[in-house]
Design a protein around this motif. Structure first.
Motif, PDB file in Angstrom:
ATOM      1  N   SER A  38      40.250  31.194  43.940  1.00  0.00           N
ATOM      2  CA  SER A  38      41.137  32.335  43.703  1.00  0.00           C
ATOM      3  C   SER A  38      40.740  33.531  44.545  1.00  0.00           C
ATOM      4  CB  SER A  38      41.131  32.713  42.220  1.00  0.00           C
ATOM      5  OG  SER A  38      39.810  33.057  41.804  1.00  0.00           O
ATOM      6  N   MET A  39      39.419  33.723  44.732  1.00  0.00           N
ATOM      7  CA  MET A  39      38.945  34.840  45.548  1.00  0.00           C
ATOM      8  C   MET A  39      39.217  34.584  47.025  1.00  0.00           C
ATOM      9  SD  MET A  39      37.784  37.801  45.375  1.00  0.00           S
ATOM     10  CE  MET A  39      37.191  39.045  46.515  1.00  0.00           C
ATOM     11  N   LYS A  41      41.755  33.005  48.175  1.00  0.00           N
ATOM     12  CA  LYS A  41      43.169  33.327  48.337  1.00  0.00           C
ATOM     13  C   LYS A  41      43.375  34.839  48.386  1.00  0.00           C
ATOM     14  CE  LYS A  41      45.283  29.198  46.341  1.00  0.00           C
ATOM     15  NZ  LYS A  41      46.273  28.676  45.366  1.00  0.00           N
ATOM     16  N   THR A  42      42.640  35.563  47.566  1.00  0.00           N
ATOM     17  CA  THR A  42      42.743  37.025  47.585  1.00  0.00           C
ATOM     18  C   THR A  42      42.326  37.587  48.936  1.00  0.00           C
ATOM     19  OG1 THR A  42      42.343  37.191  45.196  1.00  0.00           O
ATOM     20  CG2 THR A  42      41.917  39.153  46.519  1.00  0.00           C
ATOM     21  N   LYS A  45      45.091  36.822  51.454  1.00  0.00           N
ATOM     22  CA  LYS A  45      46.238  37.715  51.258  1.00  0.00           C
ATOM     23  C   LYS A  45      45.911  39.128  51.736  1.00  0.00           C
ATOM     24  CE  LYS A  45      46.673  36.694  46.881  1.00  0.00           C
ATOM     25  NZ  LYS A  45      47.190  36.732  45.481  1.00  0.00           N
ATOM     26  N   THR A  46      44.655  39.530  51.554  1.00  0.00           N
ATOM     27  CA  THR A  46      44.244  40.859  52.008  1.00  0.00           C
ATOM     28  C   THR A  46      44.358  40.978  53.523  1.00  0.00           C
ATOM     29  OG1 THR A  46      42.749  41.129  50.127  1.00  0.00           O
ATOM     30  CG2 THR A  46      42.338  42.496  52.058  1.00  0.00           C
ATOM     31  N   TYR A 284      51.424  35.216  53.717  1.00  0.00           N
ATOM     32  CA  TYR A 284      50.984  35.758  52.432  1.00  0.00           C
ATOM     33  C   TYR A 284      51.502  34.944  51.246  1.00  0.00           C
ATOM     34  CZ  TYR A 284      50.445  39.185  48.627  1.00  0.00           C
ATOM     35  OH  TYR A 284      50.118  39.815  47.447  1.00  0.00           O
ATOM     36  N   ALA A 288      50.147  33.311  47.705  1.00  0.00           N
ATOM     37  CA  ALA A 288      50.484  33.893  46.405  1.00  0.00           C
ATOM     38  C   ALA A 288      51.150  32.863  45.503  1.00  0.00           C
ATOM     39  CB  ALA A 288      51.402  35.095  46.595  1.00  0.00           C
ATOM     40  N   SER A 327      43.373  47.241  48.925  1.00  0.00           N
ATOM     41  CA  SER A 327      43.814  45.967  48.347  1.00  0.00           C
ATOM     42  C   SER A 327      42.727  45.324  47.499  1.00  0.00           C
ATOM     43  CB  SER A 327      44.245  45.019  49.471  1.00  0.00           C
ATOM     44  OG  SER A 327      44.604  43.759  48.953  1.00  0.00           O
ATOM     45  N   LEU A 328      41.502  45.306  48.010  1.00  0.00           N
ATOM     46  CA  LEU A 328      40.403  44.711  47.250  1.00  0.00           C
ATOM     47  C   LEU A 328      40.074  45.536  46.006  1.00  0.00           C
ATOM     48  CD1 LEU A 328      37.996  43.518  50.104  1.00  0.00           C
ATOM     49  CD2 LEU A 328      39.579  42.157  48.727  1.00  0.00           C
ATOM     50  N   SER A 331      42.698  44.723  43.427  1.00  0.00           N
ATOM     51  CA  SER A 331      42.430  43.439  42.773  1.00  0.00           C
ATOM     52  C   SER A 331      41.309  43.568  41.747  1.00  0.00           C
ATOM     53  CB  SER A 331      42.054  42.383  43.814  1.00  0.00           C
ATOM     54  OG  SER A 331      43.111  42.168  44.724  1.00  0.00           O
ATOM     55  N   GLY A 335      42.552  43.411  38.001  1.00  0.00           N
ATOM     56  CA  GLY A 335      42.198  42.059  37.569  1.00  0.00           C
ATOM     57  C   GLY A 335      41.279  42.021  36.363  1.00  0.00           C
TER      58      GLY A 335
END
Length: 407
Positions: A38-39, A41-42, A45-46, A284, A288, A327-328, A331, A335
């Motif tokens: 999941s990270m 992917k984050t 996306k970032t 992206y 997502a 962005s980070l 999250s 999150g």
């Protein structure tokens, strides 16, 4: 060669490569597993959002065009690739289901099955004309650039030839974004209305690959796209084209009087940055996994402008840094990873207060650090603003001065 001529570009590419390598070595697929899928992917996306911020910086920080609609084109790029992902994946499922029938299914039966699966949620069993090329990956990749590019070209041609500037152009781009989003919310728009496109993380032909591997592949693709964006942006801004668009930003009338076609330059940079945003969106949304019309709402483009402002507009690396940092942080705060702050009389839950914190950060940067995070890089590099004197010839930081005489 650009990389040899501009050390800052080389430094950015090296940092990006090290970042990607470190994420890969700590991923579950190719490394220690310290970073969950999941990270990964984050992070991927970032990088896509950083590419969109780079495009926004080109059109706003360098050309002075504050577009509040670029994230709409970001989402359009996602819709174009999402159509193929959903169509092809649904086709695999339908074909596997019909394979057990006594009579082999025809191509038309499979197509009807796909239409029923995809559009049954909005009460339809027919594929709309907008999905005519959904079964062809090359065509949909072409449409990732063509649809946003043509849309931006027509919009820009009408706006710039009418010499719409400043806040009026910003409002116009915002209105365009809102109109497009409201149209996509309708079930008869041909894009599944409010349901949007889902299951995009399931890549056709790669269903045997775990998401941990696919997420790293998309991280690599996002990093390559951002690196190419850095090279393209550096080449554009360091040459004659970059000088002209900065001059347009500082004093459009003077550039027009010098014989330059201001509208052509503005239309070129507007359309080009829209296509860059579309590429970022196409990378992206498979990470997502879902896209819906809410992604096109004007607030997303406003966030993009805030990221660029916090990073430092007119500085490519500043805009990218701003997008990555915000962005980070977003999250982390939204999150549920940030611990609540207990003040005794009130408990601050960052999920609810993150937007307030972001707004305060934007105000503080605007008032006290107009160059944003890029000023930190300047301090580290030992760069100082020149002691320049005279009246500004343009409204932006870095504009030419009337004279540079000693005090």
């Amino acid at each position: 060669m650009l990389i040899r001529k501009y050390p800052a570009l080389l430094a950015a590419l090296v940092l990006l490569a090290l970042f990607t390598l470190a994420a890969t070595l700590m991923s579950e697929a190719y490394g220690s597993g310290a970073i969950p899928t999941s990270m990964v992917k984050t992070l991927g996306k970032t990088l896509c959002l950083a590419l969109a911020a780079l495009a926004m910086d080109l059109v706003w920080g360098y050309a002075g065009i504050l577009s509040l609609g670029h994230m709409a084109f970001f989402a359009l790029g996602g819709y174009m690739i999402g159509m193929w992902l959903m169509y092809a994946r649904t086709g695999e499922i339908v074909a596997a289901t019909l394979a057990n029938s006594p009579i082999p299914a025809s191509a038309e039966e499979i197509r009807q099955g796909i239409a029923g699966q995809v559009f049954g949620v909005v009460g339809s069993t027919e594929l709309p004309w907008t999905w005519a090329f959904a079964g062809s990956l090359p065509m949909q990749l072409l449409l990732v650039l063509a649809v946003p590019g043509v849309f931006a070209f027509l919009f820009g041609w009408l706006a710039f030839r009418s010499r719409v500037n400043g806040v009026y152009l910003s409002i116009l781009t915002q209105a365009m974004t809102l109109a497009l989003a409201l149209w996509l919310f309708q079930n008869d728009s041909g894009f599944r209305g409010n349901n949007g496109l889902s299951g995009l993380q399931n890549i056709p032909g790669l269903t045997d690959q775990p998401q941990a591997v696919i997420s790293v592949w998309f991280l690599w693709a996002s990093a390559v796209a951002l690196a190419l964006g850095f090279v393209l942006a550096t080449g554009l801004t360091r040459g004659k084209f970059g000088s002209v668009i900065r001059a347009i930003r500082d004093d459009e009338s003077r550039v027009r009087f010098l014989g330059y076609s201001v509208e052509t330059y503005k239309l070129t940079i507007f359309t080009l940055t829209v296509m860059i945003c579309a590429i970022a969106g196409a990378l992206y949304y498979p990470q997502a996994g879902i896209i819906n019309p809410a992604e096109l709402m004007p607030i997303a483009s406003i966030y993009l402008a805030v990221w660029v402002a916090i990073g430092g507009r007119g500085r490519i690396y500043g805009a990218v840094a701003g997008a990555i940092v915000v962005s980070l942080l977003s999250s982390w705060f939204t999150g549920g990873r940030a611990p609540d702050l207990d003040l005794g009389f009130y408990r601050i839950q960052w999920i609810d207060w993150w937007q307030v914190l972001l707004g305060l950060g934007f105000v503080c940067v605007t008032l006290f650090a107009p160059r944003g995070l890029s000023s930190v890089f300047d301090l580290l590099a030992g760069m100082r603003r020149p002691d320049r004197h005279g009246r500004d010839l343009g409204p932006d930081l870095g504009a030419l001065q009337e004279k540079e005489a000693q005090p």
